[in-house]
Motif scaffolding. Structure first.
Motif, PDB file in Angstrom:
ATOM      1  N   TYR A 127       0.842  -1.193   0.000  1.00  0.00           N
ATOM      2  CA  TYR A 127       0.000   0.000   0.000  1.00  0.00           C
ATOM      3  C   TYR A 127       0.880   1.247   0.000  1.00  0.00           C
ATOM      4  CZ  TYR A 127      -3.185   3.614   1.739  1.00  0.00           C
ATOM      5  OH  TYR A 127      -3.912   4.781   1.902  1.00  0.00           O
ATOM      6  N   GLU A 128       0.630   2.125  -0.937  1.00  0.00           N
ATOM      7  CA  GLU A 128       1.300   3.418  -1.003  1.00  0.00           C
ATOM      8  C   GLU A 128       0.213   4.480  -1.113  1.00  0.00           C
ATOM      9  OE1 GLU A 128       4.993   3.634  -3.454  1.00  0.00           O
ATOM     10  OE2 GLU A 128       4.383   1.633  -4.116  1.00  0.00           O
ATOM     11  N   GLY A 129      -0.048   5.155   0.000  1.00  0.00           N
ATOM     12  CA  GLY A 129      -1.126   6.143   0.014  1.00  0.00           C
ATOM     13  C   GLY A 129      -0.708   7.401   0.730  1.00  0.00           C
ATOM     14  N   THR A 130      -1.496   7.818   1.710  1.00  0.00           N
ATOM     15  CA  THR A 130      -1.243   9.077   2.407  1.00  0.00           C
ATOM     16  C   THR A 130      -0.332   8.905   3.623  1.00  0.00           C
ATOM     17  OG1 THR A 130      -3.241   8.765   3.745  1.00  0.00           O
ATOM     18  CG2 THR A 130      -3.469   9.999   1.695  1.00  0.00           C
ATOM     19  N   ILE A 131       0.011   7.672   3.957  1.00  0.00           N
ATOM     20  CA  ILE A 131       0.860   7.437   5.124  1.00  0.00           C
ATOM     21  C   ILE A 131       2.316   7.755   4.786  1.00  0.00           C
ATOM     22  CG2 ILE A 131       1.745   5.661   6.682  1.00  0.00           C
ATOM     23  CD1 ILE A 131      -0.948   4.273   6.480  1.00  0.00           C
ATOM     24  N   GLY A 132       2.977   8.454   5.680  1.00  0.00           N
ATOM     25  CA  GLY A 132       4.376   8.791   5.443  1.00  0.00           C
ATOM     26  C   GLY A 132       4.982   9.501   6.620  1.00  0.00           C
ATOM     27  N   TYR A 133       6.120  10.143   6.387  1.00  0.00           N
ATOM     28  CA  TYR A 133       6.856  10.864   7.416  1.00  0.00           C
ATOM     29  C   TYR A 133       6.634  12.358   7.199  1.00  0.00           C
ATOM     30  CZ  TYR A 133       8.751   6.236   7.703  1.00  0.00           C
ATOM     31  OH  TYR A 133       8.845   4.879   7.811  1.00  0.00           O
ATOM     32  N   TRP A 134       6.248  13.033   8.262  1.00  0.00           N
ATOM     33  CA  TRP A 134       5.829  14.420   8.187  1.00  0.00           C
ATOM     34  C   TRP A 134       6.733  15.304   9.033  1.00  0.00           C
ATOM     35  CZ3 TRP A 134       1.258  15.847   5.448  1.00  0.00           C
ATOM     36  CH2 TRP A 134       0.544  14.765   4.913  1.00  0.00           C
ATOM     37  N   LEU A 135       7.000  16.491   8.520  1.00  0.00           N
ATOM     38  CA  LEU A 135       7.704  17.518   9.274  1.00  0.00           C
ATOM     39  C   LEU A 135       6.657  18.346  10.009  1.00  0.00           C
ATOM     40  CD1 LEU A 135      10.188  18.617   6.473  1.00  0.00           C
ATOM     41  CD2 LEU A 135      10.682  17.132   8.427  1.00  0.00           C
ATOM     42  N   VAL A 136       6.742  18.352  11.326  1.00  0.00           N
ATOM     43  CA  VAL A 136       5.757  19.043  12.153  1.00  0.00           C
ATOM     44  C   VAL A 136       6.431  20.249  12.796  1.00  0.00           C
ATOM     45  CG1 VAL A 136       4.145  18.822  14.081  1.00  0.00           C
ATOM     46  CG2 VAL A 136       4.605  16.850  12.601  1.00  0.00           C
TER      47      VAL A 136
END
Length: 314
Positions: A271-280
């Motif tokens: 699955y490749e969707g909206t999940i990932g690593y985010w800069l907060v």
């Protein structure tokens, strides 16, 4: 005499061990800590063992090519780091000098620090020698902008209140297990063949990656046995040991897949969707030091993304 009046020496380990521990925990590397302290790697290892013996707990999980903080080590690092920062600031005030470097506190998951960021930190230090990164491994999202951290890197879908979230890079997820587990419980011809589990999960309010993948393949995992573990690093170790099925975060386990210690069970169903690593970051203007780090890590992520994520065969 009250407890707070007791001599500090009663509860203090040898102070050199604390300095070495802070360097190793911040760099997540015995080698880089040794270079920073201008001592041998053997000397660093000796001091860490001495501290662990004094405390009676393990502070690090050692692997062939990497280390990570244990839960006790992570908690102790937070306290030691603050204590040493206070001593350093007091020393600067007495000597009447300004800090030679600017600290940047980065809150992040230990798994991302260990498997993705730490191997790239030498490049950052070379490019920005005046910025001193303080990695703060934590499962919880730090109070960004209120002194707890300057910036955070988080894994998820990007929905956090009262902060600004920018996608750093998407993740590719698919169930993984050890070759031994696959040989004993496989072959898996359909996702329903995984119903005996157990599924290895890290503690969380919502297991969004398993939810997203099961929805992607239209599989109900409600009744599948599950084992809850402290964090994703422990999940990976349990999977490598053949204790069950983990959700593989491809960007963090590429080396394990290449080495064959983990295999994807259904690479064609990744699955490749909206999940990932985010800069907060704070929902406010950012200072120059934060912007420099953001610019560097975005370039590093782009360079990583140029190498396509290829499913591992088994």
């Amino acid at each position: 005499m009250s407890y707070h009046d007791a001599p500090l020496a009663r509860d203090l380990p040898p102070l050199l061990t604390l300095r070495v521990f802070e360097a190793v925990a911040r760099n997540l590397s015995f080698i880089r800590a040794a270079d920073e302290l201008a001592v041998t790697q053997s000397a660093v290892s000796h001091q860490i063992q001495k501290l662990e013996q004094y405390l009676g707990v393990l502070l690090f999980v050692r692997r062939t090519r990497s280390i990570e903080l244990t839960a006790e080590g992570n908690s102790y690092y937070e306290k030691v780091r603050k204590g040493l920062e206070s001593i350093a600031e007091g020393t600067r005030q007495i000597r009447g000098i300004k800090s030679r470097t600017t600290p940047l506190k980065v809150s992040l998951l230990s798994s991302f620090a260990t498997h993705w960021l730490a191997p790239r930190l030498v490049e950052f230090s070379a490019a920005y020698p005046d910025i001193r990164l303080q990695l703060m491994p934590s499962i919880e999202l730090a109070n960004i902008g209120a002194g707890a951290a300057d910036i955070a890197i988080r894994y998820g879908e990007g929905h956090w209140p009262n902060v600004a979230s920018t996608l750093l890079m998407r993740e590719r997820i698919a169930p993984v297990c050890s070759p031994a587990y696959l040989a004993e419980h496989g072959p898996f011809k359909s996702v329903n063949d995984m119903r005996e589990g157990p599924l290895l999960m890290s503690y969380a309010l919502r297991h969004f990656e398993w939810d997203a993948w099961s929805s992607h393949v239209q599989w109900d995992l409600t009744s599948v046995p599950k084992v809850m573990l402290h964090d994703y690093n422990i999940v990976l170790e349990a999977a490598v040991a053949g204790n069950g099925i983990a959700m593989g975060r491809h960007r963090l386990i590429e080396k394990r897949l290449a080495a064959g210690t983990l295999v994807e069970i259904f690479p064609e169903l990744a699955y490749e969707g909206t999940i990932g690593y985010w800069l907060v970051t704070p929902d406010a203007p950012l200072d120059s030091v934060v912007n420099q780090f953001l610019g560097w890590i975005k370039e590093a992520a782009i360079a990583h993304a140029l190498a396509p994520l290829k499913p591992a065969s088994h």
